[in-house]
Scaffold this active site. Sequence first.
Site, PDB file in Angstrom:
ATOM      1  N   PRO A 148      -6.053   0.575  18.147  1.00 41.39           N
ATOM      2  CA  PRO A 148      -5.761   0.016  16.820  1.00 41.39           C
ATOM      3  C   PRO A 148      -5.663   1.068  15.715  1.00 41.39           C
ATOM      4  CG  PRO A 148      -8.031  -0.451  17.458  1.00 41.39           C
ATOM      5  CD  PRO A 148      -7.363   0.123  18.659  1.00 41.39           C
TER       6      PRO A 148
ATOM      7  N   TYR B  50     -10.017   5.487   6.320  1.00 42.10           N
ATOM      8  CA  TYR B  50     -10.319   5.933   7.677  1.00 42.10           C
ATOM      9  C   TYR B  50     -11.361   7.037   7.575  1.00 42.10           C
ATOM     10  CZ  TYR B  50      -6.057   3.529   9.265  1.00 42.10           C
ATOM     11  OH  TYR B  50      -5.092   2.594   9.554  1.00 42.10           O
TER      12      TYR B  50
ATOM     13  N   HIS C 196       0.851  -1.190   0.000  1.00 43.39           N
ATOM     14  CA  HIS C 196       0.000   0.000   0.000  1.00 43.39           C
ATOM     15  C   HIS C 196       0.888   1.241   0.000  1.00 43.39           C
ATOM     16  CE1 HIS C 196      -4.166  -1.602   1.404  1.00 43.39           C
ATOM     17  NE2 HIS C 196      -3.572  -2.429   0.570  1.00 43.39           N
TER      18      HIS C 196
ATOM     19  N   LYS D 115      -0.424   0.127  15.123  1.00 40.76           N
ATOM     20  CA  LYS D 115       0.899   0.122  15.739  1.00 40.76           C
ATOM     21  C   LYS D 115       1.151  -1.034  16.696  1.00 40.76           C
ATOM     22  CE  LYS D 115       2.283   3.542  13.507  1.00 40.76           C
ATOM     23  NZ  LYS D 115       3.101   3.170  12.348  1.00 40.76           N
TER      24      LYS D 115
ATOM     25  N   TYR E 234       3.035   6.810  10.185  1.00 42.08           N
ATOM     26  CA  TYR E 234       2.221   5.671   9.778  1.00 42.08           C
ATOM     27  C   TYR E 234       3.079   4.551   9.210  1.00 42.08           C
ATOM     28  CZ  TYR E 234      -1.941   3.186   8.206  1.00 42.08           C
ATOM     29  OH  TYR E 234      -2.928   2.247   8.051  1.00 42.08           O
TER      30      TYR E 234
END
Length: 389
Positions: A292, A200, A72, A296, A384
């Site tokens: 979540p 998200y 990704h 991580k 991220y």
Amino acid sequence: MRTQVVIIGGGPSGLLLGQLLHKQGIEAVVLERKTREYVLGRIRAGVLETGLVHLMEEAGVANRLHKEGYVHDGTQIAFGGEMFHLDFMALTGTPVIVYGQTEVTRDLYDAREAAGARTEFEVDHVVIHDADSDKPHVTYEQNGQTKRIDCDFIAGCDGFHGVSRNTIPLNVRREYEKTYPFGWLGVLSETPPVHDELIYANSERGFALCSMRNENLSRYYIQCALSDHAEDWTDKAFWSELKHRIPDEIADKLVTGASIEKSIAPLRSFVTEPMRWGRLFLCGDAAHIVPPTGAKGLNTAASDVHYLYHGLVQHYHDKDSDGIDRYSEKALLRVWKAERFSWWFSGLLHRYPDMSEFDLKMQAADIAFLRDNEAQQRAFAENYVGLPY
């Protein structure tokens, strides 16, 4: 029985540490409370930072990951019915890989068995003895017999409810915790993902996440009340609520189906300090928990493994104790940064029950700043995809 390192916990962090040590000729025995089949039956997220991927490569267990994992290059953020893209490759030159934690664990178990390394399953009443001395040992019960392993070091990879953290005296450890006033209702379905990247979403009705395991297996989440129970939510009610929380263009493409797993997870931030007491070292959930949001959990466990693995190699190969002496310091420095990112990202996306109109405006401004400001996007992407070890 005697070994160099006893690893308590046969999840991904304990197995990864064991395989890395095996590659360096350092003997380790893994103790697992459940069966292999039970461990592999647990459903967990699987967004892997590059650092974890490199550790898998070093452990010699990355072939299937590279073949079946999904690279990704970015992610999607939805707010106010619109969506914007954050391009990890353009911002950092680094992607993430979506590959289920169950598959990580399976690869590590297969490698451990192929190597003939020792794993003891279905062990009960594990007790750590004399961890603050130079002769620690571990006792446990298995098949009605009490057994003992003498060792040089003990790695506590046994999760939040394991024995390792609680072995450290209360007058030595300090715990920091934040609990969140909501949970995540998660559904796993044999349906194609609605998008080729994670989405998200922040909506007036609460947070939602569209994720995936593979091209025919999807994972979706919605924010829910802590008082909810998974059985209270029918599949129809879940899909309806999810569609209300994501942009119409995505909702129109959503393929729904019967859930094959449904559960509610509370959100918590937790850290214990120090992560070392004598010859006992804590790794992963035994030492820290993150929400979540941001994926991580497994990745912070991997960074712990990195620091402990290199410290033990330095100790055994170079007769230098600096790595293990500074393990807690190094691990916690990175852990707290991951905790900060997960806490911040959770605040960006969720609706808290006590939010005022001012709070909502600040949240909207924060999202707009992320959408419009390249420096903020780069900071987000760096966190991220994973901060360096």
